[in-house]
Design a protein around this motif. Structure first.
Motif, short mmCIF file in Angstrom:
data_model
loop_
_atom_site.label_atom_id
_atom_site.label_comp_id
_atom_site.label_asym_id
_atom_site.label_seq_id
_atom_site.Cartn_x
_atom_site.Cartn_y
_atom_site.Cartn_z
N MET A 99 0.96 -1.24 -0.08
CA MET A 99 0.05 0.09 -0.16
C MET A 99 0.81 1.18 0.06
O MET A 99 0.71 2.25 -0.79
CB MET A 99 -0.97 -0.04 1.08
CG MET A 99 -1.68 1.14 1.35
SD MET A 99 -2.49 1.25 3.23
CE MET A 99 -1.08 1.69 4.27
N LEU A 100 1.78 1.24 0.78
CA LEU A 100 2.89 2.54 0.81
C LEU A 100 3.54 2.65 -0.33
O LEU A 100 4.02 3.77 -0.71
CB LEU A 100 3.93 2.12 2.25
CG LEU A 100 3.00 2.27 3.65
CD1 LEU A 100 4.16 1.92 4.59
CD2 LEU A 100 2.49 3.67 3.80
N GLY A 157 7.27 -6.04 -0.65
CA GLY A 157 5.76 -5.50 -0.62
C GLY A 157 6.17 -4.07 -1.68
O GLY A 157 5.23 -3.85 -2.31
N PHE A 158 7.25 -3.49 -1.55
CA PHE A 158 7.41 -2.32 -2.14
C PHE A 158 7.31 -2.54 -3.56
O PHE A 158 6.97 -1.91 -4.65
CB PHE A 158 8.31 -1.36 -1.78
CG PHE A 158 8.28 -0.72 -0.18
CD1 PHE A 158 7.45 0.49 -0.29
CD2 PHE A 158 8.80 -1.38 0.85
CE1 PHE A 158 7.35 1.04 0.87
CE2 PHE A 158 8.45 -0.72 1.68
CZ PHE A 158 7.65 0.60 2.08
N SER A 159 8.20 -3.99 -4.00
CA SER A 159 8.40 -4.10 -5.28
C SER A 159 6.80 -4.70 -5.86
O SER A 159 6.94 -4.37 -7.00
CB SER A 159 9.53 -5.09 -5.27
OG SER A 159 11.02 -4.68 -4.86
N ILE A 160 6.37 -5.34 -5.18
CA ILE A 160 5.09 -5.86 -5.44
C ILE A 160 4.27 -4.69 -5.97
O ILE A 160 3.42 -4.67 -7.07
CB ILE A 160 4.10 -6.76 -4.50
CG1 ILE A 160 5.18 -7.84 -4.54
CG2 ILE A 160 3.12 -6.97 -4.95
CD1 ILE A 160 4.83 -8.70 -2.84
N ALA A 161 4.36 -3.60 -5.30
CA ALA A 161 3.50 -2.33 -5.74
C ALA A 161 4.13 -2.04 -7.13
O ALA A 161 3.33 -1.54 -8.02
CB ALA A 161 3.82 -1.21 -4.78
N SER A 162 5.29 -2.25 -7.41
CA SER A 162 5.71 -1.78 -8.90
C SER A 162 5.30 -2.93 -9.94
O SER A 162 4.76 -2.33 -10.92
CB SER A 162 7.31 -1.84 -8.68
OG SER A 162 7.95 -1.08 -8.04
N GLY A 184 7.14 -5.80 -15.63
CA GLY A 184 8.63 -6.55 -15.79
C GLY A 184 9.43 -6.10 -14.83
O GLY A 184 10.32 -6.78 -13.95
N MET A 185 9.72 -4.75 -14.67
CA MET A 185 10.67 -4.20 -13.77
C MET A 185 10.16 -4.25 -12.27
O MET A 185 11.13 -4.74 -11.65
CB MET A 185 10.74 -2.37 -13.83
CG MET A 185 11.14 -1.84 -14.89
SD MET A 185 10.92 -0.18 -15.44
CE MET A 185 11.88 0.49 -13.67
N GLY A 186 9.13 -4.33 -12.13
CA GLY A 186 8.59 -4.81 -10.69
C GLY A 186 8.98 -6.40 -10.29
O GLY A 186 9.35 -6.64 -9.24
N ILE A 187 8.77 -7.27 -11.33
CA ILE A 187 9.19 -8.49 -11.17
C ILE A 187 10.68 -8.61 -10.84
O ILE A 187 11.12 -9.19 -9.88
CB ILE A 187 8.96 -9.42 -12.37
CG1 ILE A 187 7.67 -9.58 -12.65
CG2 ILE A 187 9.72 -10.87 -12.41
CD1 ILE A 187 6.73 -10.38 -11.81
#
Length: 388
Positions: free
Chosen positions: A16-17, A137-142, A245-248
């Motif tokens: 969320m953040l 979690g921050f990366s999953i946001a990406s 893909g960047m988020g992955i």
């Protein structure tokens, strides 16, 4: 069973953040179009958010130490909800700026408290893994949040992207009421005693290293959408897939960081940031070869995100051994100085875009990469206590 639910909730809070903080880089062009403003000026929204985040996180985290941690966390989530909803309703640049300032004021304290709670609820042998998942979690946001936010923005309105986050905040608040631990140990002390942690040379080297890495990150991430579309030549359909893909690769980097934290921690990071610096030097010349440039960006995503678990656990380890009164502050150092780095990187990028071209952003990132590499090599010699 309760630990697993708590772990999922902590990751969801970070998600969320992360959506709130990072999604704006995907919708900046749409905000610029609605407000009839320049991208370079709107890029300051990223800079100001990060700067306010860095300034207020240690103040709130330290001051809140006198109240029960879970009560403070719920109160901060309510303020976050108000700030994000204000962003969704903003009708001009200054209204949006003020709403982002309010949100930034509490976001860092929220994640620092979550990290402290995570370190207490996790079995010791799973600490590195849970911390790496919270950072993930921050990366999953990406991976999910930024592409969905961008799709919502381009299909409907950027306002609706922020409404999505307000909906997530309501879910998080309910989950925290149900699952947040209410008995995590607290060491009450004066602000001056808490800040004594920052006199430790190992901590100082660690936080400046984080600033350098995140400044390198945001020399290109602030303008990732125009870099992909205008400089590399991908269309909007490809944009969403590439952001996904960047988020992955951010998630891969976070989990790889957890692996490193269990096998030497900060002592294993030097080679990562030597490689990152080389990739930055190659970035500008490769921009016209769009698929090679995307491969470079993917590898940079891994390098950006693999430091978090090692530095977070190092700060907690130092605090537990030598500065127990500073545990909450230690948990917030990653997010505080990451945002100082983000602010520095986005400001540098905005300045570079004004006076040169986006092709030169890679060289700016390389300067920060050289600094990060030197710092982590020195830190690995100073710090010998990683036991995770």
């Amino acid at each position: 069973m309760k630990y697993r639910l708590q772990a999922i909730l902590f990751v969801f809070v970070a998600f969320m953040l992360g959506c709130n903080e990072y999604m704006i880089v995907g919708v900046l062009p749409d905000i610029a179009h609605e407000y009839h403003d320049s991208l370079s000026r709107l890029g300051l929204l990223v800079t100001v958010f990060a700067l306010i985040y860095a300034i207020f996180t240690p103040i709130i985290t330290s001051a809140a130490n006198r109240w029960r941690r879970h009560h403070v966390l719920l109160f901060l989530i309510l303020i976050f909800f108000v700030g994000n909803t204000w962003s969704a309703m903003a009708t001009n640049y200054y209204s949006l700026l003020l709403s982002r300032i309010l949100t930034a004021t509490v976001a860092g304290a929220i994640i620092s408290m979550v990290l402290v709670m995570a370190s207490f609820v996790a079995p010791r042998e799973k600490r590195a893994s849970l911390v790496s998942w919270v950072f993930a979690g921050f990366s999953i946001a990406s991976v999910i949040g930024i592409p969905i936010g961008t799709i919502i923005s381009t299909t409907f309105s950027w306002h609706d992207s922020f409404w999505m986050i307000s909906g997530l905040t309501i879910i998080v608040f309910a989950g925290l009421i149900w699952l947040v631990p209410r008995d995590t140990p607290q060491f009450k002390s004066t602000l001056s005693k808490q800040f004594s942690l920052l006199k430790d040379i190992r901590v100082l080297l660690g936080v400046v290293f984080i600033v350098a890495v995140c400044a390198a990150d945001y020399t290109i991430y602030t303008y990732i959408r125009p870099l992909i579309t205008n400089e590399m030549g991908f269309d909007n359909t490809w944009l969403n897939w590439l952001l996904f893909g960047m988020g992955i690769f951010f998630i891969i980097g976070n989990k790889f960081g957890g692996y490193l934290a269990d096998r030497g921690g900060v002592h294993r990071l030097g080679s990562i940031y030597i490689a990152m610096t080389i990739l930055y030097i190659a970035f500008g010349p490769l921009l016209s070869f769009k698929w090679l440039a995307i491969i470079v960006v993917a590898l940079l995503c891994v390098a950006f995100s693999c430091y978090g678990s090692s530095t977070q656990l190092m700060f907690l380890d130092i605090a537990e051994k030598d500065y127990p009164q500073s545990l909450d502050l230690a948990s917030s150092l990653n997010s505080i100085f990451a945002n100082i780095g983000i602010s520095l990187g986005s400001f540098t990028a905005s300045t570079a875009v004004q006076f040169t071209t986006m092709n030169h952003l890679g060289y700016v990132g390389a300067v920060y990469g050289i600094l990060a590499t030197a710092l982590i090599i020195i830190l690995s010699k100073k710090y010998t206590g990683m036991r995770y």
